[in-house]
Design an enzyme around this catalytic site. Structure first.
Site, PDB file in Angstrom:
ATOM      1  N   GLU A 169       0.796  -1.237   0.000  1.00  0.00           N
ATOM      2  CA  GLU A 169       0.000   0.000   0.000  1.00  0.00           C
ATOM      3  C   GLU A 169       0.829   1.288   0.000  1.00  0.00           C
ATOM      4  OE1 GLU A 169      -2.844  -0.118   3.182  1.00  0.00           O
ATOM      5  OE2 GLU A 169      -3.902  -1.817   2.341  1.00  0.00           O
ATOM      6  N   GLU A 365      -5.566  -8.580   1.149  1.00  0.00           N
ATOM      7  CA  GLU A 365      -6.201  -8.184   2.411  1.00  0.00           C
ATOM      8  C   GLU A 365      -7.663  -7.877   2.138  1.00  0.00           C
ATOM      9  OE1 GLU A 365      -4.510  -4.891   4.647  1.00  0.00           O
ATOM     10  OE2 GLU A 365      -2.474  -5.627   4.276  1.00  0.00           O
TER      11      GLU A 365
HETATM   12  C1  PNW Z   1      -4.415  -1.669   5.616  1.00  0.00           C
HETATM   13  N1  PNW Z   1      -7.304   4.079   4.743  1.00  0.00           N
HETATM   14  O1  PNW Z   1      -4.328  -0.366   6.058  1.00  0.00           O
HETATM   15  C2  PNW Z   1      -3.083  -2.261   6.037  1.00  0.00           C
HETATM   16  O2  PNW Z   1      -2.374  -2.907   5.013  1.00  0.00           O
HETATM   17  C3  PNW Z   1      -3.161  -3.104   7.268  1.00  0.00           C
HETATM   18  O3  PNW Z   1      -1.907  -3.077   7.886  1.00  0.00           O
HETATM   19  C4  PNW Z   1      -4.268  -2.604   8.169  1.00  0.00           C
HETATM   20  O4  PNW Z   1      -4.275  -3.213   9.414  1.00  0.00           O
HETATM   21  C5  PNW Z   1      -5.568  -2.839   7.439  1.00  0.00           C
HETATM   22  O5  PNW Z   1      -5.557  -2.217   6.164  1.00  0.00           O
HETATM   23  C6  PNW Z   1      -6.796  -2.372   8.196  1.00  0.00           C
HETATM   24  O6  PNW Z   1      -6.761  -0.976   8.382  1.00  0.00           O
HETATM   25  C7  PNW Z   1      -5.143   0.684   5.690  1.00  0.00           C
HETATM   26  O7  PNW Z   1      -7.455   4.953   5.610  1.00  0.00           O
HETATM   27  C8  PNW Z   1      -5.273   1.700   6.609  1.00  0.00           C
HETATM   28  O8  PNW Z   1      -7.775   4.215   3.600  1.00  0.00           O
HETATM   29  C9  PNW Z   1      -5.986   2.827   6.290  1.00  0.00           C
HETATM   30  C10 PNW Z   1      -6.579   2.931   5.047  1.00  0.00           C
HETATM   31  C11 PNW Z   1      -6.449   1.908   4.112  1.00  0.00           C
HETATM   32  C12 PNW Z   1      -5.733   0.782   4.459  1.00  0.00           C
END
Ligand code: PNW
Length: 460
Positions: A169, A365
């Site tokens: 990401e 994920e």
């Molecule tokens: C992902 N957003 O994070 C990560 O790859 C993981 O480590 C995390 O635990 C999981 O999703 C759940 O949050 C994100 O704000 C965090 O758009 C924030 C965002 C997207 C993905």
């Protein structure tokens, strides 16, 4: 849907779960590990809900044996984990900390012993603090440091890991880390964020080239992107959809698929000055190094409308999004307040299959956070998480049925863990973790997922 007809997935569909180093390992001061930007950020008052830090997290650094047993109990074929750069190179460059590598060595031996395919992510956000002190991702040198680190980790484990991911990401690293500042290192500078985005992609490209040069032919190299369908109620909001889709999705997909940066995003961000000067000759060729597969992380869609006034610096105010308003989620929400929308997931997969053909995808994920309680009988009943899981697996199945090349599904996450800025309050695990005792309890959703994976089909 006809009753009694189960929804089968293709033979060989890869079932598993994902985690990341900082979110589960703990032991942040052990065996020579250096500090990462998340150590610094989480130790800063007010940055993480509840004041949580990376210690002890799930204490996985000491309990990896038990955690591999859990994977085996669940009968899963694959486990996606990440390597902590500051364990391997405490300063992000130079000397290698053997004890850090030895930890992953032990983990891999256990996984292979159980017949579980490891999927290794080289960077899931834990940048060595020393590199941030030298400028972080906005500094071009970080891309070269990443490629060096990636090559040495790959060389060490090439005999046991076939499936590799460079970055997790990069959108989050760049824009949440350097623009909205809700993630480490917590900077709020849109130009730095755009430079960071380019250098992350460059680091990916340099790492791809290095890995390709040394990898046996059966190694499968990838990048993982968080992609979101962008929805608008108002049909006249097409311009807002285009801008957000541009920054969130196309800005990463297009260069990785060899098309360079999207012209409209370059135009939308031109008012920020000539950040594009960081794009040197040859960078786009490196970034376009062919992938064997790519990973999609999906949780919820983004909703937008047109706005008259530019937004203040908030998580929504990303570069190039002038004239856009980010809207509240709709319909059913998860415990985290994220919209549950499996149809949007399906639409996203179809769109990717159409617009970016030729490279297989794996859902790396997908999952949901709800507050869970252990019952007096010791079970964790989490029907909402099960519901989310089944709805989203149906969406994947429909996409596969329609010819989209999705090769696997890795649920987020094996364990409840350190959920970044939300700390320990948001539980995404298929396995419950009591953070006082470190006791693990497989949730009902975990059992359901194990059954689906074992049968390679969804109950109707
Ligand atoms: C992902 N957003 O994070 C990560 O790859 C993981 O480590 C995390 O635990 C999981 O999703 C759940 O949050 C994100 O704000 C965090 O758009 C924030 C965002 C997207 C993905």
């Amino acid at each position: 849907m006809t009753t009694g007809t189960a929804l089968r997935f293709p033979a060989g569909f890869l079932w598993g779960v994902a985690t990341s180093s900082f979110q589960i390992e703990g032991a942040t001061h052990e065996d020579g590990r250096g500090a990462s930007i998340w150590d610094t950020f989480s130790a800063t008052r007010g940055k993480v809900d509840g004041g949580g830090t990376g210690d002890p997290a799930c204490d996985h650094y000491h309990r990896y044996g038990e955690d591999v047993e859990l994977l085996a109990d669940l009968g899963l074929a694959a486990y996606r984990f990440s390597v902590a750069w500051p364990r391997v190179q405490p300063d992000g460059r130079g000397p290698v900390e053997r004890r850090g590598l030895d930890f992953y060595d032990r983990l891999l031996d256990r996984l292979l012993d159980k017949g579980i395919e490891p999927v290794a992510t080289l960077y899931h956000w834990d940048l060595p603090q020393a590199l941030e002190d030298a400028g972080g991702w906005p500094n071009r040198d970080t891309a070269h440091r990443f490629a060096e680190y990636a090559a040495l980790v790959h060389a060490r484990f090439a005999d046991r890991v076939r499936m590799w991911t460079t970055l997790n990401e990069p959108w989050c690293s760049a824009f949440l880390g350097y623009c909205s500042g809700i993630h480490a290192p917590g900077r709020q500078d849109p130009v730095a964020a755009l430079k960071a985005a380019h250098h992350l992609l460059l680091g990916h490209g340099l790492a791809m080239r290095a890995l390709r040069a040394q990898a046996p032919s059966d190694h499968q190299l990838s990048i993982v992107l968080n992609l979101s369908p962008v929805l608008a109620e108002d049909p006249s909001a097409g311009e807002a959809v285009r801008k957000v889709d541009g920054l969130q999705n196309r800005f990463f997909l297009d260069p990785v698929f060899g098309r360079g940066y999207p012209a409209d995003v370059l135009a939308d961000t031109a008012w920020l000055g000539d950040w594009q000067r960081v794009v040197a000759d040859g960078d786009l060729d490196l970034i376009a190094t062919p992938l064997d597969w790519y990973g999609i992380n999906y949780y919820s869609p983004v909703r937008v409308s047109l706005a008259d006034e530019p937004l203040a610096v908030t998580p929504g105010n990303l570069p190039g999004l002038r004239g856009v308003r980010m809207l509240e989620p709709r319909g059913q929400l998860t415990g985290f307040g994220w919209e549950q929308n499996a149809d949007a997931f399906h639409t996203l997969l179809r769109r990717l299959g159409r617009d970016y053909p030729g490279v297989p995808m794996i859902v790396t994920e997908n999952g949901s956070a709800f507050p869970d309680l252990i019952s007096p009988q010791g079970t964790v009943e989490d029907p909402e998480r099960s519901g989310y899981l089944v709805d989203h697996l149906r969406a994947v199945h429909r996409a596969v049925d329609a010819g989209v090349d999705v090769r696997g599904y890795l649920a987020w996450s094996l364990l409840d863990n350190f959920e970044w800025a939300a700390g320990y309050g948001q539980r995404f695990g298929l396995v419950h973790v009591d953070f006082e005792t470190q006791r693990r309890t497989i949730k009902d959703s975990g059992r359901l997922f194990a059954r689906i994976a074992a049968e390679n089909e969804l109950p109707v």
